[in-house]
Motif scaffolding. Structure first.
Motif, mmCIF file in Angstrom:
data_model
loop_
_atom_site.group_PDB
_atom_site.id
_atom_site.type_symbol
_atom_site.label_atom_id
_atom_site.label_comp_id
_atom_site.label_asym_id
_atom_site.label_seq_id
_atom_site.Cartn_x
_atom_site.Cartn_y
_atom_site.Cartn_z
ATOM 1 N N LEU A 198 0.760 -0.938 0.019
ATOM 2 C CA LEU A 198 -0.031 0.136 -0.089
ATOM 3 C C LEU A 198 0.952 1.175 0.006
ATOM 4 N N ASN A 199 1.910 1.106 0.560
ATOM 5 C CA ASN A 199 2.758 2.473 0.872
ATOM 6 C C ASN A 199 3.731 2.656 -0.346
ATOM 7 N N SER A 200 3.753 1.547 -1.141
ATOM 8 C CA SER A 200 4.505 1.994 -2.442
ATOM 9 C C SER A 200 3.882 2.636 -3.500
ATOM 10 N N SER A 201 2.574 2.997 -3.226
ATOM 11 C CA SER A 201 1.832 3.663 -4.297
ATOM 12 C C SER A 201 2.542 5.191 -4.361
ATOM 13 N N ASP A 202 2.445 5.650 -5.412
ATOM 14 C CA ASP A 202 2.944 7.121 -5.364
ATOM 15 C C ASP A 202 2.001 8.065 -4.764
ATOM 16 N N ARG A 203 0.566 7.844 -5.088
ATOM 17 C CA ARG A 203 -0.502 8.645 -4.115
ATOM 18 C C ARG A 203 -1.453 7.619 -3.291
ATOM 19 N N VAL A 204 -1.644 7.784 -1.931
ATOM 20 C CA VAL A 204 -2.312 7.288 -1.219
ATOM 21 C C VAL A 204 -3.686 8.101 -0.804
#
Length: 261
Positions: A198-204
């Motif tokens: 989940l934290n690998s996403s550019d935008r959360v």
């Protein structure tokens, strides 16, 4: 681009869903102008599905080349594939069945009525299959794709995806997918992406509506531990945004809120 964490306030759930939908469509235009394809993580829940419905209803929906967008899920309930509680089915009804997206771009978790593998626990097998699918679409040397946008709901207890407080799932660092058994929220069995994915996403983008979410949001922004409030441990690579309605924002300091209407 620097990492930002922002809280955007909306008058109500309808305004919130419309705002997230408009921002999502604009973001997809920008992403697809810079790269060949996009990877998006979807969430379930009433607000998450309302966002997908708002995307579908937008006049700008068909400005996106959906054939270049891949859809994934943050978690899934371990129920039959046609069960109305399944996140995939709700997302299809709200958006995916209405846009020109190739079937191969829809990366759904397994279901409880999928054919079983002899001698293998079905839930474990489904987690392994999803991990393998993530790996198959990952850049060289990575375990999962580089996600452009990850949508997440937040439960009243602060859980995100199916990562619950004081459970081992929120502490998992190595696996990309975990099984969840005896979930504090029914159904008892689930599948979930882990926090590193989940934290690998550019935008959360975390979307919250309702007074029952106020305490969890307040604690997450106040620096609670991820074990106590899993939402506190979520942070996008470049940007983390909380889209909230006025009820959910009741315990957020005014200096952290940027009006969005």
């Amino acid at each position: 681009m620097t990492n930002e964490r922002r809280v955007l306030l909306h008058q109500n759930k309808q305004a919130l869903a419309g705002s997230v939908a408009a921002r999502f469509l604009t973001n997809m235009v920008d992403v697809l102008a810079k790269q060949d394809e996009a990877h998006v993580v979807l969430t379930g829940g009433s607000v998450g599905i309302a966002v997908l419905a708002a995307i579908n209803e937008s006049a700008a929906r068909d400005t996106i080349d959906w054939s270049r967008v891949n859809f994934w899920w943050g978690d899934e309930r371990w129920v039959p594939r046609a069960d109305a509680e399944r996140n995939e089915l709700q997302a299809r009804d709200a958006l995916l069945d209405h846009i020109d997206v190739p079937p191969g771009n829809i990366h759904a978790f397994g279901a409880s009525d999928d054919p079983a593998e002899a001698g293998v626990d079905p839930l474990d097998a489904a987690a392994a299959r999803y991990s393998a699918e993530l790996l198959a679409h990952a850049p060289e040397g990575a375990q999962y794709p580089r996600f452009d946008v990850t949508l997440l709901g937040v439960g009243p207890d602060g859980h995100i995806a199916s990562l619950f407080p004081h459970r081992s799932g929120i502490r998992e660092r190595d696996a990309s997918v975990v099984t969840v058994r005896d979930s504090p929220k029914p159904p008892s069995d689930r599948l979930s992406l882990t926090r590193p994915v989940l934290n690998s996403s550019d935008r959360v983008w975390l979307v919250l509506a309702g007074s029952d979410k106020a305490s969890a949001l307040g604690l997450a922004l106040a620096g609670a531990s991820r074990d106590e409030v899993p939402a506190a441990g979520i942070k996008g690579r470049y940007r983390t945004m909380f889209f909230v309605d006025s009820d959910a924002a009741a315990q957020v300091p005014e200096n952290l809120i940027a009006p969005a209407y």
